[in-house]
Design an enzyme around this catalytic site. Structure first.
Site, PDB file in Angstrom:
ATOM      1  N   ASP A 174      29.349  30.593 -93.356  1.00 15.62           N
ATOM      2  CA  ASP A 174      29.039  31.884 -93.970  1.00 15.62           C
ATOM      3  C   ASP A 174      30.220  32.391 -94.793  1.00 15.62           C
ATOM      4  OD1 ASP A 174      27.965  34.736 -94.151  1.00 15.62           O
ATOM      5  OD2 ASP A 174      26.403  33.742 -92.987  1.00 15.62           O
TER       6      ASP A 174
ATOM      7  N   HIS B  16      28.881  39.484 -93.528  1.00 21.27           N
ATOM      8  CA  HIS B  16      27.681  38.773 -93.109  1.00 21.27           C
ATOM      9  C   HIS B  16      27.964  37.794 -91.964  1.00 21.27           C
ATOM     10  CE1 HIS B  16      24.326  35.880 -94.300  1.00 21.27           C
ATOM     11  NE2 HIS B  16      23.686  37.023 -94.357  1.00 21.27           N
TER      12      HIS B  16
ATOM     13  N   SER C 195      18.439  36.297 -92.309  1.00 21.30           N
ATOM     14  CA  SER C 195      19.850  36.096 -91.979  1.00 21.30           C
ATOM     15  C   SER C 195      20.156  36.419 -90.536  1.00 21.30           C
ATOM     16  CB  SER C 195      20.707  37.055 -92.796  1.00 21.30           C
ATOM     17  OG  SER C 195      21.156  36.448 -93.933  1.00 21.30           O
TER      18      SER C 195
END
Ligand SMILES: *[C@@H]1O[C@H](CO)[C@@H](O)[C@H](O)[C@H]1NC(C)=O
Ligand SMILES: *[C@@H]1O[C@H](CO)[C@@H](O)[C@H](O)[C@H]1NC(C)=O
Ligand SMILES: *[C@@H]1O[C@H](CO)[C@@H](O)[C@H](O)[C@H]1NC(C)=O
Ligand SMILES: *[C@@H]1O[C@H](CO)[C@@H](O)[C@H](O)[C@H]1NC(C)=O
Ligand SMILES: *[C@@H]1O[C@H](CO)[C@@H](O)[C@H](O)[C@H]1NC(C)=O
Ligand SMILES: *[C@@H]1O[C@H](CO)[C@@H](O)[C@H](O)[C@H]1NC(C)=O
Ligand SMILES: *[C@@H]1O[C@H](CO)[C@@H](O)[C@H](O)[C@H]1NC(C)=O
Ligand SMILES: *[C@@H]1O[C@H](CO)[C@@H](O)[C@H](O)[C@H]1NC(C)=O
Length: 707
Positions: free
Chosen positions: A181, A219, A391
Site C-alpha cells: 500500500d 490508506h 479497500s
C-alpha cells in the site's frame, strides 16, 4: 570465479540499489544466462542485480548518453524491457464519497473487569451480553464500540463473527500479513508491537522503512489496523490482533513494473498473506492485466512462496460499481491465483461502489448505509472513523485468513479458496442474481459465495484435508477455414422490448470425458475463458459462458464508459461459479451485442480452460513426464506430494489416526481442551478424513458427557 560469486552474493535479491533516473536508463532482461553480470559489463552496461525473487529477471542500466548500448543486447537475442517509473498505473481503492451521514455513536462507557477468557461467551441478545463479551475477552480498546464489523449490536448478525474464534485463543499468532500500500505507521502504539520490519520495504523511495511520508499516505495504516491493531487502550483492535503486519510501500509515487514484481514476492518466505487494496483505475473504461514480469512474480509467489504452499494474494474487487466497472476486467482480481473480496455494508446490502464479477469469491463488511470501518490512523494515537470501500473489505478478509493460517499453517493457496467456497454464507437472498448451483451452493456475481464468517471458516479449516495437486486442460474453438471472423449480430432491442439472449451470438465447445480423464481432472475449481473479439465499442458487449449443467457465468458486462475500439485481444476471464461442477458436455459462449447498433463486432476465437484437483495418483504415475513437460504445477515440497500416493495414503491414515486419537484422549478432559490442543501447539498431525471423523465423534461424546 570467486569474485563473481561474491558479486552475485552481494547483488542477489538486492533491489535497493540507488536509482539515478536523471542520468541513466533502466531495463530488465529475462535470461537464464548465469554470467549476465559479466556480459553486461562487456557490453558497457551496468548490472544492477536480480529483480526481487525472480531468478531469471535482472536489472541493467546504461548511461542516458549511450542509448545504442541496448542494441548490443538485442543482437544477442536478449530483449531489454524498459523500466520507466510511472505514477498512473496503480490506484488505491479509496473510500468512495459518503452517500448518507454517519450515524452518531450512542455508546455508553462500560466498566470492565480483567478476567481470563472463559469457555463460553454469552449471546449478544442475553442481558448485558455485549458488555459481558467485552469483559470476558478483556477488550479495553475505546474504539471497539464503533467496530460493528467485529461485533454488531445494532444490526445483529452483520459482523465477521469472530468473538467465538478469539475466545479459543485464536488471534492470528505466527502469521504475517504484508500490506502492499502507501506505507505503514509502525510507530503507532496500535501497530508497533505487531510490526514486522524484516518483511517491510519502501519501493517508492527505495529505503527499508515503509513509513507514510506524504500527506495522504493513510490508506495502508488503516488497512493494517483492521488486521492487526493491538489489543490495548488505543483506538480499536484488529480482527487478528496478534498477527504481525509488514508494510510494503508501492502506491506513493512512481514505480516500475520490475519493482512491483519484487514487491509481490517481498520476503515471501516470511510474509504469508499479501493484502492488496489497489489495482487498475475503476472508471469502467479499461481492461488491464498484469503482464510479463508481473505475471512471473505472481506465479513465483504461488509456486515458491510460503515454503511452497503459495503466497496468499487477497485483492479488493474494486470501487467502480457506479461506473459499471466489473472485476472481470481487472487482471489482478480476475486471476485464479488471487482471492477477490467485495464489500457489503452494515445491513448486509450490496453498496453501490462494490464491483461485481464471476471471479469474486466472497464479500465482507465495509462502508455503506451510513456505516464506516473504524480503525487505526497515521499519527500518535490517531484513529480513523471513515475507512471504507472495497479497500477496507480486502484487509478484513486477509485478517480472517490470518486466523485460519494460525490454526493450519500447512494449507495451500487453493485450500484457502476451497474453504472460502465451503464456508461463505449467502446474504441478501432477495437479490435476483442468486442462483442455486448443482453443488447445492448458491452464487451471486455481487456477493460471490456469500459473506465470510470467521468462526465457520476457522472451524472448517481445523479438520480440512488439503487438496491434491492442480491440473488443467484447454480446448480452443476452430477458426473459420477462410480465416474470416464471424460477424456478431447486433440485437439491440427496439423501443420497450427486452433483449432475447437466445438470438445472441453463440459458440460451443464440447468437453469429452476422455479429455477430462486424460488430464486427470477429478474436481473442477476455476474456469477461464480466453477470447479474441473485435468490436468498435467494447462496452456494448455482454459475454456469458454456460456450462453443460446450464449454469451461466456472466464474464463481461456492458459498461457505459467503455468506448474502446480495441475489442478483447487474448483477454482471459475467470469464473469461480462452476466450482465442483461436472465438466463433461457442451460449454457455450454467448456474446450479446445489445446496445448502440451503429457499432459492430466480429468474433475470432475462444479457449476454455478448466482448472482443478487432479485424480489420486495422477501426477505420481506420470511424474517425470509432467516435470519434463512443465505441466506439473504444484511445488515439490507441498503436502500434496505424499497424499498423491494411494498406497502411502492408506498406510499413513491408520497411524496418524491412532496417534491423534491417542493424543486427543489424553488431553481431552473437555471439548474445549481438545480444541485448544488443536490450536495451541503447532505440531498437530495433519488431519485426514478419518481423523476428522474421529474428532467429531470425540467431540460429540465429550459434549454429551457434560450434559
Ligand atoms: C458464529 O459463531 C458462533 C460461535 O461463536 C457460532 O455458534 C455460530 O454458528 C456462528 N454463526 C454462523 C452463522 O455460523
Ligand atoms: C487486559 O488487557 C490489558 C491491556 O489492555 C492488559 O494490560 C491486561 O494484562 C489484560 N488482562 C488480562 C487478564 O488479560
Ligand atoms: C519456511 O521454513 C523456514 C525453515 O523451516 C521457516 O523458518 C520459515 O518461517 C518458513 N516460512 C513460512 C512462510 O512458513
Ligand atoms: C415506452 O415506455 C415508456 C415508459 O415506460 C412510455 O412512456 C412510452 O410511451 C413507451 N413507448 C412505446 C413505443 O411503447
Ligand atoms: C494470444 O496468445 C497466444 C498464446 O499466448 C499467442 O500465440 C497469440 O499470438 C496471441 N494473439 C494475439 C492476437 O495477441
Ligand atoms: C453438443 O454440441 C455438439 C456440436 O455442437 C452437438 O452435436 C451435440 O448435440 C451437443 N450435445 C448436447 C448434449 O447438447
Ligand atoms: C499418464 O499419462 C498417460 C499418457 O499421457 C495416460 O494414458 C495415463 O492415464 C496417465 N496416468 C494417469 C494415472 O492418469
Ligand atoms: C508430454 O508432452 C508430450 C509431447 O507433447 C505428450 O505426448 C505427452 O502426453 C505429455 N505428457 C503429459 C503427462 O502431459
Amino acid at each position: 570465479m570467486k569474485i563473481h560469486a561474491i558479486l552475485l552474493l552481494l547483488l542477489h535479491g538486492v533491489t535497493c540499489f540507488q536509482r539515478d533516473y536523471s542520468n541513466r536508463l533502466y531495463y530488465t532482461v529475462k535470461t537464464t544466462n548465469p554470467n549476465i553480470a559479466q556480459l553486461a559489463a562487456t557490453l558497457d552496461a551496468r548490472y544492477e542485480g536480480q529483480v526481487g525473487e525472480l531468478k531469471q529477471h535482472h536489472w541493467i542500466s546504461i548511461p542516458k548518453s549511450s542509448p545504442h548500448i541496448t542494441r548490443r543486447f538485442h543482437k544477442r537475442d536478449m530483449l531489454l524491457s524498459p523500466q520507466i517509473p510511472s505514477r498512473h498505473r496503480l490506484f488505491k481503492r479509496a473510500p468512495p464519497p459518503p452517500t448518507a451521514p454517519v450515524l452518531e455513536n450512542t455508546e455508553e462507557e462500560y466498566k470492565l473487569n480483567n478476567q481470563t477468557p472463559p469457555l463460553n461467551l454469552p449471546l449478544l441478545t442475553d442481558t448485558d451480553g455485549y458488555t459481558r463479551i467485552k469483559t470476558i475477552l478483556n477488550i479495553t480498546d475505546p474504539g471497539f464500540d464503533q467496530q460493528w464489523h467485529l461485533l454488531n449490536r445494532n444490526e445483529m448478525g452483520h459482523d465477521v463473527n469472530v468473538t467465538g474464534v478469539w475466545s479459543q485463543g485464536i488471534t492470528g499468532k505466527n502469521v504475517i500479513v504484508a500490506i502492499l500500500d502507501d506505507g505503514l505507521d509502525m510507530d503507532h502504539p496500535d501497530l508497533r508491537a505487531n510490526y514486522f520490519a524484516e518483511g517491510s520495504y519502501d519501493f517508492n523511495n527505495h529505503v527499508k522503512d515503509p513509513r507514510p511520508r506524504l500527506q495522504d499516505d493513510t490508506h495502508g495504516t488503516r488497512c493494517a489496523g483492521e488486521i492487526a491493531a493491538v489489543k490495548n487502550d488505543i483506538c480499536g483492535l484488529g480482527v487478528a490482533y496478534e498477527a504481525k503486519v509488514s508494510g510494503i510501500r508501492i502506491l506513493s509515487g512512481e514505480i516500475t513494473e520490475a519493482d512491483e514484481a519484487a514487491a509481490l514476492n517481498y520476503a515471501y518466505q516470511e510474509n504469508h498473506i499479501y493484502s492488496c487494496s489497489w489495482g487498475p483505475p475503476d472508471l469502467g473504461e479499461v481492461a488491464e492485466a498484469p503482464q510479463g514480469i508481473l505475471l512471473d512474480a505472481i506465479q513465483n509467489g504461488i509456486d515458491n512462496g510460503r515454503n511452497g504452499t503459495g503466497s496468499i494474494y487477497v485483492f479488493a474487487s474494486g470501487n467502480g460499481g457506479a461506473n459499471d466497472d466489473n472485476c472481470n476486467f481487472d487482471g489482478y482480481t480476475n486471476s485464479i491465483f488471487t482471492i477477490t473480496v467485495g464489500a457489503v455494508d452494515k445491513m448486509g446490502n450490496h453498496p453501490y461502489y462494490s464491483e461485481k464479477c464471476a471471479a469474486q469469491l466472497v464479500v465482507t463488511y465495509s462502508s455503506g448505509s451510513g456505516g464506516y470501518i473504524y480503525t487505526t490512523d497515521v499519527g500518535e494515537n490517531q484513529c480513523s472513523e471513515r475507512h471504507g470501500g472495497t479497500s477496507a473489505a480486502a484487509p478484513l478478509a486477509a485478517g480472517v485468513f490470518a486466523l485460519v493460517l494460525s490454526v493450519r499453517p500447512d494449507l495451500s493457496w487453493r485450500d484457502l479458496q476451497h474453504l472460502c467456497v465451503q464456508s461463505a454464507i449467502p446474504i441478501s437472498l432477495d437479490d435476483d442474481d442468486w442462483s442455486v448451483l448443482p453443488s447445492g451452493r448458491q452464487f451471486n456475481h455481487k456477493y460471490g459465495y456469500g459473506i465470510l464468517d470467521a468462526y465457520r471458516i476457522v472451524e472448517l479449516a481445523k479438520g480440512f484435508r488439503s487438496v491434491r495437486a492442480q491440473t488443467h486442460l484447454s480446448i480452443t474453438s476452430e477458426i473459420d477455414v477462410d480465416n474470416t471472423p464471424l460477424s456478431i449480430q447486433d440485437i439491440t432491442p427496439v423501443a420497450n422490448t427486452s433483449i432475447d439472449p437466445s438470438t445472441a451470438f453463440t459458440s460451443t465447445l464440447t468437453m469429452t470425458k476422455e479429455n477430462v480423464q486424460k488430464h486427470g481432472l477429478s474436481r473442477l475449481e476455476h474456469v477461464t475463458v480466453t477470447v479474441n473479439i473485435e468490436h468498435q465499442r467494447r462496452g456494448d458487449l455482454e459475454i456469458l459462458v454456460e456450462s453443460p449443467n446450464g449454469v451461466s457465468s456472466q464474464l463481461g458486462t456492458p459498461r457505459k464508459y467503455d468506448t474502446s475500439s480495441d475489442g478483447l485481444v487474448n483477454w482471459t476471464f475467470m469464473t469461480v461459479k462452476h466450482w465442483e461442477e461436472s465438466p463433461v458436455g457442451n460449454w457455450t459462449l454467448r456474446v450479446v451485442d445489445g446496445r448502440n447498433p451503429e457499432y459492430r463486432g466480429q468474433f475470432i476465437d475462444w479457449t476454455l480452460t478448466l482448472w482443478g484437483e487432479s485424480e489420486i495418483g495422477f501426477f505420481m504415475e506420470n511424474k517425470t513426464e509432467h516435470e519434463k513437460n512443465g505441466t506439473r504445477k504444484e511445488p515439490t515440497q507441498s503436502f500434496m506430494d505424499t497424499t498423491n500416493e494411494d498406497e502411502k495414503e492408506e498406510g499413513s491414515f491408520g497411524l496418524y489416526g491412532l496417534v491423534s486419537v491417542f493424543m486427543l484422549f489424553s488431553l481431552a478432559s473437555t471439548a474445549y481442551v481438545v480444541k485448544k490442543y488443536m490450536l495451541g501447539t503447532h505440531q498437530y498431525v495433519k488431519p485426514t478424513e478419518e481423523d476428522t471423523y474421529e474428532f467429531d465423534n470425540l467431540l460429540t461424546q465429550e459434549e454429551s458427557d457434560e450434559d
